[in-house]
Design an enzyme around this catalytic site. Structure first.
Site, mmCIF file in Angstrom:
data_model
loop_
_atom_site.group_PDB
_atom_site.id
_atom_site.type_symbol
_atom_site.label_atom_id
_atom_site.label_comp_id
_atom_site.label_asym_id
_atom_site.label_seq_id
_atom_site.Cartn_x
_atom_site.Cartn_y
_atom_site.Cartn_z
ATOM 1 N N THR A 42 -9.305 7.394 1.575
ATOM 2 C CA THR A 42 -8.249 6.385 1.597
ATOM 3 C C THR A 42 -6.932 7.012 2.050
ATOM 4 O OG1 THR A 42 -7.763 6.715 -0.741
ATOM 5 C CG2 THR A 42 -9.336 4.982 -0.195
ATOM 6 N N GLU A 59 3.950 5.514 3.531
ATOM 7 C CA GLU A 59 4.947 5.341 4.594
ATOM 8 C C GLU A 59 5.211 6.604 5.395
ATOM 9 O OE1 GLU A 59 7.202 2.298 3.250
ATOM 10 O OE2 GLU A 59 6.312 2.389 1.271
#
Lengths: 739, 213
Positions: A635, A706
């Site tokens: 992930t 991010e």
């Protein structure tokens, strides 16, 4: 601290725990709950961007087959919070007046909702919505930031910043100065925003919506309608992408709430794709001026970053556009300013890498420009100005492996093979360019409450209201719980995305693993302590009277110092209880305050540019990332792949285009607002330093959602410059700008 | 409201369907109007606009979905996607744009990938539709579903059913010979989370294992 996950019990490439639901189509998103008697709400939107509604005729729509109600500002029910005097409408999360759908006749932005038509089928509601007729008193809208810089305002969240001597760069022997612009960019998650609302009683409501924070949605709804917490239930376990766009309650949710109240029916509202451009936030457009001065050896002596970002006329939305400039380089003299330009548009909102993404495009492009002015390798220039501690506040980094990212990334990429001369390299008849840039993103952590329950079937139930909009948080929380409890991961059941569960912060700002993950860890530790206390307190057996700290948990057994063992389910039997539950509120430690926590990245990009058409193709990417300990390789890599796809879109194609005469989007669909498709993407190598941060949280993880995006667009722009000799400072880099 | 003969809803559709059948039996439109007119007048008098509308608006539809035969009555303006999602509660097929621009609604019609948002339901009369809900065999997942899980070919999961239906078709069409070919033939399916890299890996693996379906 830091030892956790050293040799994980749990596989570090665990498949997503909700994977089966997602690949079989059984995961239900906001508009997919089979609510008996549900009706369909379709919005009618204004045809002007600024002015007043003069007349609004709903008669024909009301008589159309299947229609049960048409809600407008003329007939909406009373909404306690909105109808209060302005001084009592203090929404702490916004500066200004939040948008109130159907509040009055004022139009603040193009295609603002002016009515909700509710009917028994989607088709009937859609048709009836076309029958609503409005006339307006029109005013001329302002939507062009460049024409309105003189109207810029300051925001509470965006104070001027200065350290050292503001004029230092004037005397620098080498200096660059340039203006960069970034356009409106729209989140465009694949699921458009939707809400299904059922008023169970006049003061009790159930909402199935699309939110990154069920608790924030719950509070927004409670406040607006004057309801008790226990009477507002928000379900949002599956969210079809958000990227910041679901961090507050939006008009479609309020419209569904108001419509359901007015009609007495359960109502669902799902935005059309075009409506998702102007109603549910977007990344504001920016104009940025950067000057950097340096000694001839590359030492930066001054940086000045002046930014303007757009907002609406009714709220001041400020992001962190100048933050990378404050912390990335060891420069003594730095000044930044950030002003907001109000436009006749809806309010922007957090968009993946909010602020840092636009700001780092300017900063990291400027650093590249400086490298050419200095005739110095851009990687060498960055290493020369590497900050050994946070130059913003002088605090030591909690951890910083940016140098390792530069090194490993450059090696994997083959940076040494780059000819520094622009337009000097070719491949298969195409111009080849190599560019790089750095990224920095604040590692946040907020309080999070989690409950952990050991059950008699030997399973562990872990619950918290956190969302999982796609990063894989449900999977990671499951791993952390299994690791902390020393239990087979298949025996952990994790429940999330529901407002009745213990409070967790919203899933934004790359803080979920650090915040909620710490909560999971601490809740499990609290549960173990509770179990140990109960075992110790029970008379007449091996554990009686033992100090709690002498009882440990390993390999699904409870063990004492003498080697006496009892399994988890046998312990519950011994104690004659069905389950043991502990709830814990986890907070950042005070130690953390003494350090500066950031994730870091180094991006290396190779592009090919066609010599005639100037088409730009992404050819090869290496992203080296320091996000602390990686808990799930799969992930985690996916987060960076996703950032690279976003970065490619921002660099090369994404631009919300308005016709400023009407303040209206002209490209509000996927045929005209281009996001990357599969064929636009090239091979990416993702390298993680995977070293635990010793300060921020028990897992040693820093944020990852991010960081892969911060600096990425600059790396592409720098590669395009290297390929073509043309510096594009105005995103996106479309081929017309290279001709 | 759809009338699904295999699972009757609260409303009794018999009368309505019967009228509809009678309507269709007539070859002459004039005869049809003559036949229905009293019902219309009656409806108008009782202000039953809806019932009259129903009579005119609905068309019978015989369609096989995921191996199950449905006899339905639908408005001609209903898309296949809305029929699946809103009337049959097969919400695995997703609405991402409703304009055929994103691929989230991809289903198979007679074995070929089709954008269900651009297909009217009534045009599928007599056809076989497979949606994501019909891809697995009982509790055994299709190899493509397993490969998507293994390679993390999704994040939020919203585009995933469309990606998987497209991926299965991509291989069946013989368009999975190389990564570039896969990318090209999967470019009608947008993924905003950016799982493209892993989607290609999943398709490559299933193709290499001869994973025709």
């Amino acid at each position: 601290m830091g030892k956790f996950f050293e040799r994980p019990l749990v596989p570090d490439d665990l498949d997503r725990v909700e994977g089966k639901e997602k690949v079989t189509g059984t995961a239900s998103y906001a508009a997919e709950y089979d609510v008996p008697g549900v009706h369909y709400g379709v919005l009618v939107n204004s045809s002007i961007a600024k002015g007043k509604i003069s007349t609004l005729n709903t008669r024909e729509a009301e008589r159309s087959p299947g229609v049960v109600a048409v809600v407008t500002h003329l007939n909406r029910p009373k909404i306690p919070f909105w109808d209060n005097p302005p001084e009592q409408q203090d929404n702490k999360r916004v500066e200004g007046q939040e948008f109130r759908v159907f509040f009055d006749d004022t139009i603040y932005f193009d295609r603002q909702p002016i009515a909700l038509v509710i009917a028994d089928t989607f088709e009937r509601a859609t048709y009836a919505a076309s029958l609503v007729k409005a006339t307006y008193k029109k005013e001329s809208p302002s939507t062009n930031i460049k024409n309105n810089l003189d109207k810029a305002l300051t925001a509470k969240q965006a104070q001027d910043y200065s350290r050292g001597d503001k004029d230092a760069l004037k005397s620098a022997p080498v200096k660059i100065e340039a203006q960069y612009t970034t356009p409106f960019q729209v989140h465009n998650p694949m699921e458009t925003h939707a809400a299904t609302v059922v008023w169970d009683a006049p003061d009790k409501v159930t909402v199935y919506n699309k939110t990154q924070a069920t608790k924030i949605a719950q509070q927004d709804i409670m406040r607006t309608f004057g309801l008790k917490a226990e009477n507002v239930i928000v379900h949002s376990p599956y969210v079809g992408g958000a990227f910041g766009s679901s961090s507050r309650v939006w008009p479609e949710e309020m419209a569904a709430l108001i419509g359901a109240k007015k009609s007495g029916k359960p109502v669902k509202v799902m935005l059309r794709r075009d409506e998702a451009f102007n109603m549910v936030g977007y990344r504001p457009t920016s104009v940025q001026r950067i000057s950097i001065g340096a000694q001839s050896d590359g030492t930066m002596t001054g940086i000045n970053h002046e930014a303007f970002g757009s907002t609406s006329q009714y709220e001041k939305f400020a992001e962190r556009i100048v933050d990378p400039t404050k912390a990335l380089y060891n420069c003594a003299n730095v000044s930044t300013s950030y002003r907001l330009v109000p436009l006749d548009m809806s309010t922007p909102c957090w968009t993946r890498g909010p602020g840092e993404t636009s700001g780092s495009f300017a900063l990291e492009s400027a650093v590249d420009e400086l490298s050419y002015a200095l005739k110095m390798d851009p990687l060498e220039l960055r290493l020369k100005n590497f900050a050994e501690k946070d130059p913003d506040n002088g605090k030591p980094w909690s951890s910083n492996y940016l140098k390792e990212c530069y090194e490993s990334g450059a090696k994997k990429f083959g940076w040494k093979n780059r000819n520094p001369q622009p337009k000097s390299m070719q491949k298969d008849g195409w111009l080849l360019g190599m560019g790089m840039a750095a990224g920095i993103y604040h590692a946040g952590r907020s309080p999070a409450t989690v409950s952990a329950t050991l059950r008699s079937n030997g399973t562990l139930l872990v619950q918290t209201s956190v969302a999982d909009t796609g990063p894989g948080s449900a999977t990671i929380m499951t791993q952390i719980a299994a690791e902390a409890m020393s239990i087979d991961v298949r025996k952990v059941e994790f429940q999330w995305g529901h407002s009745t569960l213990p409070p967790a912060p919203g899933q934004f700002g790359s803080q979920t693993t650090a915040s909620t993950g710490s909560g999971v860890y601490d809740a499990v530790k609290a549960l173990q302590k509770k179990i140990a206390g109960m075992l110790s307190g029970k008379q007449g057996w091996a554990f009686s009277g033992l100090p709690v700290e002498d009882i440990s948990f390993a390999d699904e057994m409870i063990v004492d110092k003498n080697g006496d063992k009892v399994s988890y389910d046998d312990a519950l039997k011994e104690l004659s209880v069905k389950e043991i539950k502990a709830e814990f509120e986890s907070k950042p430690t005070e130690e953390r305050e003494q350090y500066s926590g950031y994730s870091f990245a180094a991006h290396f990009v190779e592009v090919l540019v066609h010599p005639e058409t100037k088409m730009v193709k992404m050819n090869r990417v290496v992203c080296a990332v320091d996000a602390g300990r990686v808990i799930n390789k799969k992930t985690a890599a996916s987060q960076v792949y996703g950032s690279m796809v976003w970065g490619t879109g921002i660099a090369l194609m994404e631009e919300g285009i308005l016709d400023h005469r009407y303040g209206r989007y002209v490209n509000n669909d996927f045929a005209n607002y281009h996001i990357p498709v599969n064929a636009d993407i090239c091979h990416v190598d993702v390298l993680f330093t995977d070293k635990p941060d010793p300060i921020l949280d028990p897992m040693g993880a820093k944020g990852l959602g991010e960081i892969g995006l911060v600096g990425f667009a600059a790396a592409v722009a720098n590669a395009v410059y290297h390929a073509t000799g043309k510096r594009v400072r105005d995103l996106p880099i479309t081929l017309d700008k290279l001709l | 409201m759809t009338n699904d003969n295999t699972q009757d809803k609260q409303e009794q559709p018999g009368e309505l369907l019967e009228t509809r059948r009678q309507f269709l039996k007539q070859s002459s439109a004039i005869t049809a109007i003559a036949l229905v007119a009293p019902a219309l007048v009656d409806a108008a008098e009782k202000k039953l606009d809806e019932k009259a509308a129903d009579i005119f608006e609905k068309v019978p539809l015989s369609i096989e979905i995921n191996g199950k035969q449905h006899q339905l009555s639908v408005e001609p303006r209903v898309t296949l996607l809305d029929l699946l999602r809103e009337q049959l509660h097969l919400t695995g097929s997703k609405k991402g744009c409703d304009y055929g621009q994103c691929g989230a609604c991809t289903v198979h019609v007679n074995g070929k990938r089709v954008l269900s948002c651009l297909s009217l339901a009534v045009m599928q009369d007599g056809k076989k539709v497979t949606t994501i809900e019909g891809l697995a065999t009982g509790s055994t997942l299709h190899p493509m579903q397993l490969a998507f899980i293994k390679h993390d070919g999704f994040q939020c999961g919203y585009c995933t059913p469309g990606q998987i239906m497209s991926a299965v078709a991509c291989i069946n069409e013989g368009h999975a010979g190389s990564d570039d070919e896969i990318r090209e033939h999967m470019s009608g399916n947008l993924c905003r989370c950016g799982a493209y890299h892993n989607i290609v890996a999943a398709i490559r693996e299933v193709n290499a294992k001869g994973g025709k379906s």
